[in-house]
Structure formats: C-alpha cells, structure tokens
Scaffold this motif. Structure first.
Motif, short mmCIF file in Angstrom:
data_model
loop_
_atom_site.label_atom_id
_atom_site.label_comp_id
_atom_site.label_asym_id
_atom_site.label_seq_id
_atom_site.Cartn_x
_atom_site.Cartn_y
_atom_site.Cartn_z
N ASP A 51 3.34 -5.95 2.33
CA ASP A 51 2.07 -5.33 2.77
C ASP A 51 2.49 -4.06 3.61
O ASP A 51 1.77 -3.60 4.42
CB ASP A 51 1.47 -6.23 3.69
N HIS A 69 0.81 -1.15 0.10
CA HIS A 69 -0.03 0.14 0.10
C HIS A 69 0.84 1.27 0.10
O HIS A 69 0.83 2.13 1.07
CB HIS A 69 -0.92 -0.06 1.18
N GLU A 119 -7.42 -5.93 -3.02
CA GLU A 119 -7.67 -7.26 -2.29
C GLU A 119 -8.97 -7.33 -2.01
O GLU A 119 -9.71 -6.66 -1.70
CB GLU A 119 -6.60 -7.19 -1.16
ZN LIG Z 1 -3.18 -5.40 1.92
#
Ligand SMILES: [Zn+2]
Length: 318
Positions: A254, A31, A133
């Motif tokens: 992540d 992200h 996602e």
């Molecule tokens: Zn994620």
C-alpha cells in the motif's frame, strides 16, 4: 500508518538478518504512481526487484489519475524489457506492473457519475487486472454524514456491477463499515469464489475477517502486521487462518503508506518515512513469525493466493 513507534537500530539490524533470503513476491496493492516516487522511481523498481518483488499492482482511487497510472505502468514495464537483454544477471530487473481501476470511497466527494461512465469505458477498452479500490469508509465524521455515505454506497454498488458484468476481481477498501459492505456485496451477487478479490489492508476484527474469507476474498496484509501492538489485527489474521487456512491471505505494501515499523525512522521527512515496494519482505517476515510458517513455504503460498485472487497464472520461479 503503523503508529509512532520507531524501531531501534538493533531491531532493524536483527530484522534485516532475518531477511537474508529473497523470495518471489507479488505486491498486490500499491500507489507507486504517486508523485512522491517521481524522483527515484526507477531506483525503487530495481530495489524492489532485488528484494524479490516480481509483480506489483497500481491501484486506482481518482479518475484524474488513471492516465498517470498507465504511464507509470509503461515506464516500469519498459525498464524490465530493456533489462531483459542485459547479459549480466545481476543487472536484470524484471518487475511487471498491472492496473486496477476504481473510484475510492474516501474521495467520494470528488467523483462524478460521468467518472463512472468513463471508468466502464476504460474497462472495455483497456481491460485492467481488477476493479479497485472500491468500498465504504466511515473513518471520519464527514464520511459518516448520511448524504456522503449514500453516495459511497451508490458508487460501491455501481462498481461492483461493472466488476460482475466484465468478470473482474475487486480490490475492496473497507474501513469502519464492514457490515454494510458485506450486505452490499451479497445484494449485488459479487461471488469472490468465482471472480476473485482482495479485502485490501484488512483492518476489521475476527468476525469480519471470517465473513470476507467466507465470501471468497483474500485478506490483504500490510506493514501494519509488523507492529506488535496491532493486537486486534494480528488476532483476526490468526483466527481467519485457523478456520480457513493460509490460502486466505495475500500481502501488499500500500505504498507510500503503511511503512513497516522497522523501516520507519524518527526523521519525519516524507522521503524517509514513505513506504516502498522493496519493503514487502518485512510483511512476509512478520506474517511468517505470527503464523509460525517458514518464509519459503509462506512466500510460495502467498504467490499462489495472489494469483487465485487476481485470476492470473503467473509463473513462480526462485
Ligand atoms: Zn490503497
């Protein structure tokens, strides 16, 4: 997050020693468009490249941020293009950013049916790398409420249908709802052997790991693996690899979440404890240690696995 344990200085120095060699890596889930990177994103891209990261995927979670993701992708790719002309190899920075579009189950209350329609429109117009996602998340009591969970299932199913219709791989976010997610995947005829796909930040047990891999998904391994106390996760990965080979794994940061344990500091300010793409080699190192596979062999295999999961053919060059 990995927990509260922080590495001692000696452990950090030791771990850094173990990472002297740089291998080409794909950060399959980030992200990196998050505002926490706004002040130093450029330096972080350069840092990531110096640690071997050649590709990173910006993964969607809210419709309102899709444009921000494309802007971030443009700025990263422009940086790489401008550096391609540099004579000095040391100044080169060649990171390519890619986009996955999806409506995240954890933010289900913020999604509208109009967002689903807009999502499909963007898929048609801009063809992202993947849908994600998407999935199911019953981590909190609020998420377990029947009406909330029903809406999660509807949005998961609808986005799977978009992926199937447009022949795109999915990035799954499944937390404490593995059985339900597997049932929906089967009911919607999502065939990961054909379309690819990643069970991102895999957090289930041995049986779930095997079940996702059997459906053709790769398990996305984060900085959680660097925590020696993450015994259930480490065991699940070992079992999946024993029965299906190392072809079933990919790695991810992540970021800004899931900071590897050796990169955590006792200083709890955001900028110190946020995860960054440049930390990806720690995931490689921990996985290498857990599976007893040399870094170079594992890095090459993970690259191939990522390409298989994302249905791309990116060149691996050392
Ligand atoms: Zn994620």
């Amino acid at each position: 997050m990995c927990g509260n344990e922080s590495a001692t200085m000696a452990e950090r120095i030791y771990a850094r020693e173990a990472l002297k060699n740089i291998y080409p890596l794909i950060d399959t889930h980030t992200h990196f468009d998050a505002p926490v990177f706004d002040t130093d994103r450029r330096q972080q891209v350069e840092q990531a490249y110096s640690q071997g990261v050649c590709h990173l995927v910006l993964v969607g979670y809210l419709y309102h941020y899709f444009d921000r993701m494309y802007d971030t992708q443009d700025s990263i790719n422009e940086l790489s293009q401008s550096s391609a002309t540099k004579a000095n190899n040391q100044d080169k920075c060649n990171v390519t950013a890619h986009i996955a579009l999806g409506l995240h189950p954890f933010y289900i209350e913020q999604h509208t049916y109009d967002h689903l329609i807009q999502l499909e429109q963007m898929v048609i117009e801009r063809r992202p790398l993947a849908i994600g996602e998407i999935g199911l998340d019953t981590f909190t009591d609020a998420m377990k409420q029947p009406d909330v969970f029903v809406k999660q299932k509807r949005f998961f199913a609808a986005q799977l249908d978009i992926a199937v219709a447009h022949r795109l791989p999915v990035m799954l976010h499944i937390r404490k709802a593995h059985a339900e997610a597997l049932a929906i995947l089967k009911a919607h005829k999502y065939d990961a052997h054909k379309l690819g796909g990643i069970a991102h930040s895999f957090s289930g047990g041995e049986q779930e790991a095997k079940a996702f891999v059997k459906l053709g998904f790769k398990l996305g391994i984060t900085g959680q693996i660097t925590n020696p106390n993450a015994k259930k996760l480490r065991r699940a990965i070992q079992v999946a690899v024993e029965s299906h080979g190392i072809e079933c794994l990919v790695i991810e940061t992540d970021c800004p979440d899931m900071t590897p344990i050796m990169c955590q500091t006792t200083d709890n300010t955001d900028s110190h404890n946020r995860n960054v793409p440049a930390n990806l080699p720690w995931v490689l190192a921990s996985l290498s240690e857990l599976l007893e596979i040399p870094h170079d062999k594992l890095a090459k295999q993970l690259w191939q696995n990522s390409c298989d999961a994302l249905k791309v053919d990116w060149a691996y060059s050392t």
